[in-house]
Design an enzyme around this catalytic site. Structure first.
Site, short mmCIF file in Angstrom:
data_model
loop_
_atom_site.label_atom_id
_atom_site.label_comp_id
_atom_site.label_asym_id
_atom_site.label_seq_id
_atom_site.Cartn_x
_atom_site.Cartn_y
_atom_site.Cartn_z
N GLY A 201 0.83 -1.21 0.00
CA GLY A 201 0.00 0.00 0.00
C GLY A 201 0.86 1.26 0.00
O GLY A 201 2.08 1.20 -0.17
N GLU B 121 10.22 -1.82 3.92
CA GLU B 121 9.46 -1.73 2.67
C GLU B 121 10.35 -1.26 1.53
O GLU B 121 10.28 -1.77 0.41
CB GLU B 121 8.28 -0.75 2.85
CG GLU B 121 7.22 -1.30 3.79
CD GLU B 121 6.12 -0.32 4.14
OE1 GLU B 121 5.06 -0.76 4.57
OE2 GLU B 121 6.32 0.90 4.00
N GLY C 133 5.09 4.71 5.10
CA GLY C 133 5.64 4.73 6.45
C GLY C 133 4.65 5.09 7.54
O GLY C 133 5.01 5.20 8.71
#
Ligand code: 5RP
Length: 224
Positions: free
Chosen positions: A87, A108, A100
């Site tokens: 996402g 990520e 974040g």
């Protein structure tokens, strides 16, 4: 009309169809973090047996994957990833992102860097003309907190310490408010150059390759 959760669910389903066309029995799938990624994890069970395993971008996602009986590898023990699904907190039309919100930005970014293709999944509220209305997360080595905060003020932002949050890597998060980002690639680099910064939440040097966007009327596919 679909609500936000229904849009996230629909986009997770679209990601499953997308991934399904791209994987082989030896494929490793990178898995993101957050509520949209969770919807994807929950339906990934449908592809069980059609890929080798996953690499997770957070302890939380690793736990959820294992609960579903899906193999989770350490990134250092795998070949490069075929695809990464995650996402975002904001995306622009160039598919540059802010991530974040869930404090998982560093892992990520590492997983995104190793993946051949980065598929971003989001509901339409995340698509913006300019990045920066969402406060920019910056992961910082704890002893550098004040130093980094002062440098972020010099760059024009208002950093705020995220109370009570320690990342999976043992660091803290500063959220930078009031910080419209005109040049995401340059700002990503500038913030990374501050000593004590581990990673910032701008994903512009390695943007997404495709954005699947949940809208009330269906899924929109955006490419840069
Ligand atoms: C976590 C992230 C998430 O991708 C981002 O916060 C989006 O979350 P959600 O899918 O719950 O809206 O970057 O660090």
């Amino acid at each position: 009309m679909m609500n936000q959760d229904e849009m996230k669910q629909a986009v997770a389903k679209a990601a499953l169809d997308y991934v399904s066309d791209k994987i082989y029995s030896d494929s490793i799938i990178g898995i993101g973090t957050g509520s949209t990624a969770n919807f994807f994890i929950d339906i990934l069970t449908k592809l069980k047996g059609r890929f080798d395993g996953t690499v997770a971008s957070s302890d939380a996602s690793a736990k959820r994957l294992k609960q579903h009986g899906i193999t989770v590898y350490d990134l250092n023990s795998t070949k490069s990833l075929d695809i990464y699904v995650d996402g975002a907190d904001e995306a622009n039309k160039q598919l540059e992102l802010i991530k974040g919100g869930g404090a998982a930005l560093t892992r990520e970014k590492i997983v995104a860097a190793t993946a051949r293709e980065f598929v971003c999944i989001a509901d339409e509220s995340k698509l913006v003309d300019q990045l920066g209305a969402f406060p920019l997360p910056v992961e910082v080595i704890p002893m550098a907190r004040s130093h980094v905060a002062r440098q972020l003020v010099k760059l024009g932002g208002d950093p705020v310490f995220r109370e009570g949050v320690i990342t999976d890597n043992g660091n803290i998060i500063l959220d930078v408010f009031n910080f419209p980002i005109d040049n995401p690639i340059k700002t990503e680099e500038q913030i990374n150059n501050i000593v004590g910064v581990v990673t910032n939440g701008i994903f512009a040097q390695r943007p997404a390759d495709v954005l699947l966007l949940g809208t009330p009327t269906g899924i929109k596919t955006v490419t840069a």
